[in-house]
Design a protein around this motif. Structure first.
Motif, short mmCIF file in Angstrom:
data_model
loop_
_atom_site.label_atom_id
_atom_site.label_comp_id
_atom_site.label_asym_id
_atom_site.label_seq_id
_atom_site.Cartn_x
_atom_site.Cartn_y
_atom_site.Cartn_z
N GLY A 182 64.04 49.29 23.23
CA GLY A 182 63.27 48.06 23.29
C GLY A 182 61.93 48.26 23.94
N ALA A 183 61.19 47.18 24.08
CA ALA A 183 59.81 47.23 24.57
C ALA A 183 59.70 47.83 25.96
CB ALA A 183 59.21 45.83 24.55
N SER B 136 61.14 43.53 19.05
CA SER B 136 60.52 44.33 20.11
C SER B 136 59.01 44.26 19.98
CB SER B 136 60.99 45.78 20.02
OG SER B 136 60.40 46.56 21.04
N CYS C 245 56.71 39.56 21.97
CA CYS C 245 58.18 39.52 22.00
C CYS C 245 58.71 38.09 21.87
CB CYS C 245 58.70 40.11 23.32
SG CYS C 245 58.39 41.88 23.51
N SER D 87 58.66 52.16 20.88
CA SER D 87 59.24 52.93 21.98
C SER D 87 59.86 54.25 21.53
CB SER D 87 60.31 52.08 22.69
OG SER D 87 59.71 50.98 23.33
N ALA E 241 66.24 47.28 26.25
CA ALA E 241 66.34 46.31 25.16
C ALA E 241 67.45 45.32 25.41
CB ALA E 241 66.60 47.04 23.84
#
Length: 535
Positions: free
Chosen positions: A214-215, A243, A407, A247, A281
């Motif tokens: 995730g971000a 996301s 997001c 990543s 995430a």
């Protein structure tokens, strides 16, 4: 005893203390749209500070969001009382979801008249932005303002990061105050070693492990560590739903693609993996109602996340809470597991083809062309929800800190965010890929880009409709071809809008001319908008 300014005999005021604090913190860029209650802050404005003006408060916060994400430092925002905070709330919500550190100040009427409910008064100012700030306050006394801002900064930077707000009455700035000494505060916490050991043992013993990134991986500078972890375990790597960052390199042999925000599809795509580790995430970000299990039968879910709230609401699995980079580094410090065979590679999308005569070009063709002409290390800032899956297929991202979106799902973020990213990364080319509907939520960002002379290329994908809503209508029982009210966007001249705000603009309909137009726009030393007619 009266405090005096360190350099002369003038009184040392709240304004002096705040400017000195911001200077110590390196927060000398102020993003704002001023109103009457903010003017006292800017009297005798210091020469080493700059003011980044946005023409609407949502634009201001969007620019500050992009700047903070690109610098990985908190940005400073100045808004106007209740109305300004109200205008900004959409992008404050997005900053909260993006986990963007941001210190927001909002003007307030003078304390001496607050009991009379004066014009522009923000009633319950500290409550107005909740729940989408980590902390907010209106200090009890004028002399408490500098300390409140210091506290706000430390809270904004503490993981999980996010925006904070301090409401400041207009007559506070000239009160006497004491200087604030910036303290050393740790913003990262190491995850529980015991839980990390459980995760490490599960990965070591897995037959077919998978990572869901995730971000927070890219946000937390854990890109290289996560690549090393995936390679160590020969784990396929999926991107978590919604996301806002890239990543993992999307040309890596272990890259497996993007998970949609649908429970059943997530389970289907993760099928066959006995251990799934979500890194940075919230694996279960759903957009529509679903049924059935949250993970495939026979799978075990583990999570490494910096946000304890996400760990709390996750319906299944074992979670370690703390800094992503530190946690992954600890997993990498374990003895290497037995070697595994490399999993099957993801199928690549077919090459897009130019349209037939009389037809508009596809988004796939536009993005494929952009991918071929841009520097792979240039920065993409995207907000085109209806085209996102096509963008993911035809405009891959290969490097850390080269992709940003929201997001939150809230529109109006990425056009101004591109301005903030370009301010933070003057040596890199910034390309904003924006849907025509999305762009109209914050089109004033073009003026800021022009005034700041930032060489951003704005690519507007013009399909003349809110296409995401038309597609999504099927989920709610609309029949094929049934009209969805309020989703058509005819007759918007984006080149004209750009030129009116000081940006060059060019319109492209011919698919075979797109390459040359994009090459010229990307090479331009000034902001330029490319309006692309797409099917």
């Amino acid at each position: 005893m009266q405090e005096t300014h360190p350099q002369n005999s003038a009184p040392f005021t709240v304004r002096h203390a705040v400017i000195d604090l911001l200077r110590q913190l390196g927060m000398t860029q102020i993003f704002g749209n001023p109103g009457s209650t903010e003017l006292p802050l800017f009297r005798d404005y210091p020469e080493d500070f700059s003011y980044v003006l946005g023409l609407q408060e949502a634009v201001v916060v969007g620019m500050a969001d992009g700047y903070a994400q690109a610098t990985r430092r908190a940005s400073f925002v100045n808004l106007h009382s209740a109305a300004g905070v109200g205008h900004a709330m959409a992008n404050i919500f997005t900053a909260f979801k993006n986990r963007t550190p941001m210190v927001i100040t909002a003007g307030q009427q003078a304390r001496s008249i607050l009991q009379f409910d004066p014009f522009l008064h923000s009633n319950q100012a500290a409550e107005l932005p909740k729940p989408y700030v980590k902390w907010s306050c209106e200090p009890a006394r004028a002399e408490d303002v500098p300390q409140a801002l210091a506290r706000a900064y430390y809270i904004a930077m503490q993981e999980p990061r996010g925006p904070v707000l301090v409401s400041i009455p207009a007559d506070d700035w000239d009160h006497l105050a004491e200087p604030i000494q910036v303290r050393e505060v740790g913003f990262e916490s190491r995850p529980d070693p015991r839980v990390l050991a459980l995760i490490g043992a599960a990965l070591d013993g897995a037959r077919t492990p998978a990572l869901v990134v995730g971000a927070a991986v890219d946000r937390g500078a854990a890109w290289d560590a996560v690549v090393a972890l995936a390679e160590r375990h020969q784990a396929r790597v999926f991107v978590a739903p919604m996301s806002g960052r890239c990543s993992f390199p999307e040309n890596h042999p272990l890259f497996a693609g993007f998970l949609p925000a649908m429970r059943e599809r997530i389970v289907q795509l993760l099928g066959g993996h006995d251990v799934v580790l979500a890194v940075g995430a919230a694996t279960f970000t759903y957009h529509v109602e679903g049924q059935g299990p949250h993970i495939p039968e026979g799978s075990a879910l583990y999570q490494l996340i910096e946000d304890p709230a996400i760990a709390a609401w996750s319906p299944v699995g074992t979670a370690a809470i703390g800094n992503i980079r530190l946690g992954v580094q600890e997993l990498l410090a374990r003895p290497a597991p037995a070697a595994r065979a490399e999993p099957a590679r993801r199928a690549q999308p077919p090459r897009a083809q130019p349209p037939e005569a009389g037809q508009r070009m596809s988004v796939a063709w536009a993005m494929q062309t952009l991918a071929e002409v841009r520097d792979p290390r240039s920065i993409i800032v995207e907000e085109a929800p209806s085209s996102r899956s096509t963008i993911q297929a035809y405009l891959p991202i290969f490097h850390s800190a080269t992709f940003y979106t929201m997001c939150s799902g809230g529109l109006g973020h990425s056009m101004p965010a591109a301005v903030g990213v370009a301010l933070a990364e003057p040596a890199k080319k910034v390309i904003a890929v924006i849907g025509d509907g999305s762009s109209m939520y914050a089109i004033q960002a073009l003026w800021s880009a022009a005034q700041l002379r930032l060489p951003i290329t704005f690519v507007i994908l013009k399909n003349r409709r809110y296409a995401a809503l038309q597609e999504f209508a099927k989920v709610f029982g609309y029949r094929d071809g049934e009209k969805v009210e309020g989703t058509e966007l005819p007759d918007i001249d984006f080149v004209g809008l750009a030129k009116a705000q000081g940006c060059d603009g060019v319109h492209v309909e011919d698919a075979l001319q797109l390459r040359a137009v994009l090459e010229s726009a990307i090479a331009a030393p000034r902001p330029i908008l490319v309006e692309v007619e797409v099917a």
